[in-house]
Motif scaffolding. Structure first.
Motif, PDB file in Angstrom:
ATOM      1  N   GLU A 190       0.831  -1.200   0.000  1.00 40.20           N
ATOM      2  CA  GLU A 190       0.000   0.000   0.000  1.00 40.20           C
ATOM      3  C   GLU A 190       0.866   1.251   0.000  1.00 40.20           C
ATOM      4  N   ARG A 191       1.917   1.228   0.789  1.00 34.79           N
ATOM      5  CA  ARG A 191       2.831   2.379   0.853  1.00 34.79           C
ATOM      6  C   ARG A 191       3.546   2.557  -0.477  1.00 34.79           C
ATOM      7  N   ASP A 222       2.468   1.635  -3.439  1.00 36.28           N
ATOM      8  CA  ASP A 222       1.510   2.116  -4.432  1.00 36.28           C
ATOM      9  C   ASP A 222       1.258   3.608  -4.276  1.00 36.28           C
ATOM     10  N   SER A 223       1.145   4.083  -3.037  1.00 39.92           N
ATOM     11  CA  SER A 223       0.861   5.501  -2.827  1.00 39.92           C
ATOM     12  C   SER A 223       2.067   6.368  -3.169  1.00 39.92           C
TER      13      SER A 223
END
Length: 62
Positions: A44-45, A47-48
């Motif tokens: 998630e990190r 991707d962001s």
């Protein structure tokens, strides 16, 4: 060594032998869950941050 001490030692050894496999399985399961949660957080990190880094100076995608 009295009978009470010997009995306590045997009970402790038996409890250790009986419950160690279950405890180890629980530890493995918790570690596996921790790895999955950590990997999901890293993805998630990643991707962001990758989408934030691809924005150009004029606001367009590069």
């Amino acid at each position: 060594m009295t009978h009470e001490v010997a009995n306590s030692a045997l009970v402790a050894a038996l409890a250790l032998r009986v419950f160690t496999p279950d405890a180890m399985a629980l530890v493995r399961r918790l570690l596996g869950a921790g790895v999955r949660v950590g990997a999901a957080a890293l993805m998630e990190r990643r991707d962001s941050t990758s989408t934030a880094c691809t924005v150009g100076e004029d606001g367009g995608q590069e």
